[in-house]
Design a protein around this motif. Structure first.
Motif, PDB file in Angstrom:
ATOM      1  N   MET A 290     -11.994  42.146 -62.883  1.00 48.57           N
ATOM      2  CA  MET A 290     -11.665  42.199 -64.301  1.00 48.57           C
ATOM      3  C   MET A 290     -10.196  42.547 -64.504  1.00 48.57           C
ATOM      4  N   PHE A 291      -9.579  41.838 -65.465  1.00 53.51           N
ATOM      5  CA  PHE A 291      -8.157  41.988 -65.745  1.00 53.51           C
ATOM      6  C   PHE A 291      -7.974  42.335 -67.221  1.00 53.51           C
ATOM      7  N   SER A 292      -7.479  43.529 -67.487  1.00 50.86           N
ATOM      8  CA  SER A 292      -7.393  44.044 -68.858  1.00 50.86           C
ATOM      9  C   SER A 292      -6.289  43.376 -69.665  1.00 50.86           C
ATOM     10  N   GLY A 293      -6.336  43.613 -70.972  1.00 51.20           N
ATOM     11  CA  GLY A 293      -5.280  43.130 -71.851  1.00 51.20           C
ATOM     12  C   GLY A 293      -4.202  44.174 -72.015  1.00 51.20           C
TER      13      GLY A 293
ATOM     14  N   ILE B 138     -16.238  36.278 -59.237  1.00 50.87           N
ATOM     15  CA  ILE B 138     -16.127  35.961 -60.657  1.00 50.87           C
ATOM     16  C   ILE B 138     -14.832  36.596 -61.152  1.00 50.87           C
ATOM     17  N   PHE B 139     -14.110  35.887 -62.008  1.00 54.33           N
ATOM     18  CA  PHE B 139     -12.876  36.411 -62.586  1.00 54.33           C
ATOM     19  C   PHE B 139     -13.025  36.482 -64.099  1.00 54.33           C
ATOM     20  N   LEU B 140     -12.782  37.674 -64.650  1.00 55.28           N
ATOM     21  CA  LEU B 140     -12.903  37.886 -66.094  1.00 55.28           C
ATOM     22  C   LEU B 140     -11.629  38.533 -66.605  1.00 55.28           C
ATOM     23  N   GLY B 141     -10.986  37.888 -67.581  1.00 52.18           N
ATOM     24  CA  GLY B 141      -9.748  38.435 -68.135  1.00 52.18           C
ATOM     25  C   GLY B 141      -9.749  38.392 -69.642  1.00 52.18           C
ATOM     26  N   LYS B 142      -9.041  39.348 -70.254  1.00 54.39           N
ATOM     27  CA  LYS B 142      -8.878  39.408 -71.710  1.00 54.39           C
ATOM     28  C   LYS B 142      -7.401  39.287 -72.042  1.00 54.39           C
ATOM     29  N   SER B 143      -7.031  38.256 -72.825  1.00 52.85           N
ATOM     30  CA  SER B 143      -5.671  38.100 -73.331  1.00 52.85           C
ATOM     31  C   SER B 143      -4.643  38.101 -72.198  1.00 52.85           C
ATOM     32  N   LEU B 144      -3.830  39.149 -72.090  1.00 51.97           N
ATOM     33  CA  LEU B 144      -2.863  39.269 -71.002  1.00 51.97           C
ATOM     34  C   LEU B 144      -3.546  39.063 -69.645  1.00 51.97           C
TER      35      LEU B 144
ATOM     36  N   ILE C 209      -5.430  34.380 -64.045  1.00 53.75           N
ATOM     37  CA  ILE C 209      -6.538  33.446 -63.833  1.00 53.75           C
ATOM     38  C   ILE C 209      -6.079  32.025 -64.107  1.00 53.75           C
ATOM     39  N   THR C 210      -5.509  31.809 -65.291  1.00 57.52           N
ATOM     40  CA  THR C 210      -5.135  30.444 -65.690  1.00 57.52           C
ATOM     41  C   THR C 210      -3.922  29.922 -64.933  1.00 57.52           C
ATOM     42  N   ALA C 211      -3.029  30.826 -64.520  1.00 57.16           N
ATOM     43  CA  ALA C 211      -1.802  30.395 -63.844  1.00 57.16           C
ATOM     44  C   ALA C 211      -1.957  30.274 -62.337  1.00 57.16           C
ATOM     45  N   SER C 212      -2.990  30.911 -61.765  1.00 52.20           N
ATOM     46  CA  SER C 212      -3.076  30.948 -60.303  1.00 52.20           C
ATOM     47  C   SER C 212      -4.493  30.849 -59.753  1.00 52.20           C
ATOM     48  N   LEU C 213      -5.330  31.820 -60.057  1.00 56.06           N
ATOM     49  CA  LEU C 213      -6.631  31.919 -59.402  1.00 56.06           C
ATOM     50  C   LEU C 213      -7.505  30.691 -59.643  1.00 56.06           C
TER      51      LEU C 213
ATOM     52  N   SER D  68     -15.620  29.826 -57.830  1.00 56.50           N
ATOM     53  CA  SER D  68     -15.733  31.057 -58.607  1.00 56.50           C
ATOM     54  C   SER D  68     -15.962  30.743 -60.083  1.00 56.50           C
ATOM     55  N   LYS D  69     -16.814  31.514 -60.725  1.00 51.84           N
ATOM     56  CA  LYS D  69     -16.964  31.403 -62.172  1.00 51.84           C
ATOM     57  C   LYS D  69     -15.822  32.156 -62.855  1.00 51.84           C
ATOM     58  N   VAL D  70     -15.403  31.624 -64.001  1.00 55.21           N
ATOM     59  CA  VAL D  70     -14.264  32.171 -64.739  1.00 55.21           C
ATOM     60  C   VAL D  70     -14.696  32.495 -66.169  1.00 55.21           C
ATOM     61  N   ILE D  71     -14.295  33.676 -66.635  1.00 58.48           N
ATOM     62  CA  ILE D  71     -14.593  34.106 -68.005  1.00 58.48           C
ATOM     63  C   ILE D  71     -13.270  34.459 -68.681  1.00 58.48           C
ATOM     64  N   LEU D  72     -12.943  33.744 -69.746  1.00 61.65           N
ATOM     65  CA  LEU D  72     -11.679  33.927 -70.447  1.00 61.65           C
ATOM     66  C   LEU D  72     -11.953  34.437 -71.861  1.00 61.65           C
ATOM     67  N   LEU D  73     -11.542  35.655 -72.122  1.00 62.02           N
ATOM     68  CA  LEU D  73     -11.693  36.247 -73.454  1.00 62.02           C
ATOM     69  C   LEU D  73     -10.338  36.207 -74.143  1.00 62.02           C
TER      70      LEU D  73
END
Length: 214
Positions: free
Chosen positions: A31-34, A102-108, A113-117, A126-131
């Protein structure tokens, strides 16, 4: 379940702290915070709960950036953030025996995720979750457009990054599920501020997230 505090070091010797919630699983969610939206906020709190209910391990990465770093060019900042995040991801996967990521990120947090992973063949399954991804920035929009990962995206229709023509294009992708929330802002709170509608939207989003995982 065990909660462990750990640190990874980048090649440039930056210390990146992270929390490893060990659930004795072969699957792990990173998980990657904003910016200012951290892991005790509702979207992460309940996303973490769902991951644990589904018997996943969870990694909360605690990166932080100062004013100078935020004033870098978008490409320079992206490179910095990708290095920080991928250092932790590689450390965790090298030390653990995980068969699913699984990769889950919010905003920042959607930047790495979108630029690399989501472009890395090592994580193609891998499943991806973009908030609330940063769709106004073409670099990240194109990352989503080109990704072949199975992806679940949530964005508020009052979010400045809700760009109708880009959403329409993304909606054509068979590997991408988009949930647009009426009257919701960048924090996915319903405007004008309405706790009943906001809680309902949060509950529905979490049900859809759980369905995406299963």
């Amino acid at each position: 379940m065990e909660v462990q505090k750990k640190t990874s070091y980048t090649q440039s010797n930056r210390a990146i702290q992270y929390t490893h919630i060990v659930n004795d699983s072969k699957a792990v969610c990173f998980m990657f915070s904003g910016a200012g939206y951290n892991y005790d906020k509702p979207l992460f709190y309940y996303s973490t709960m769902i991951m644990l209910e589904n018997n996943f391990d969870v990694i909360h990465i605690h990166y932080s950036y100062d004013e100078r770093e935020f004033n870098l060019t978008i490409n320079e900042f992206t490179d910095l953030m990708v290095e920080d995040v991928t250092t932790v991801v590689k450390d965790v996967l090298e030390k653990g025996e995980y068969s699913q990521t699984i990769f889950l990120g919010k905003s920042l947090g959607t930047i790495p995720i979108t630029a690399s992973l989501a472009k890395n063949e090592n994580y193609s399954h891998s499943k991806v979750i973009l908030l609330t991804p940063l769709l106004k920035i073409d670099l990240f929009y194109k990352g989503i457009l080109e990704s072949q990962n199975e992806t679940f995206m949530v964005i508020g229709k009052n979010d400045a990054h809700y760009v109708q023509e880009k959403i329409k294009k993304l909606d054509e992708k068979s590997n991408l599920v988009i949930k647009g929330i009426d009257n919701a802002n960048h924090s996915l709170d319903v405007e004008p501020f309405d706790y009943t509608s906001s809680l309902k939207a949060l509950s529905e989003m979490m049900k859809d997230l759980n369905n995406f995982l299963n």
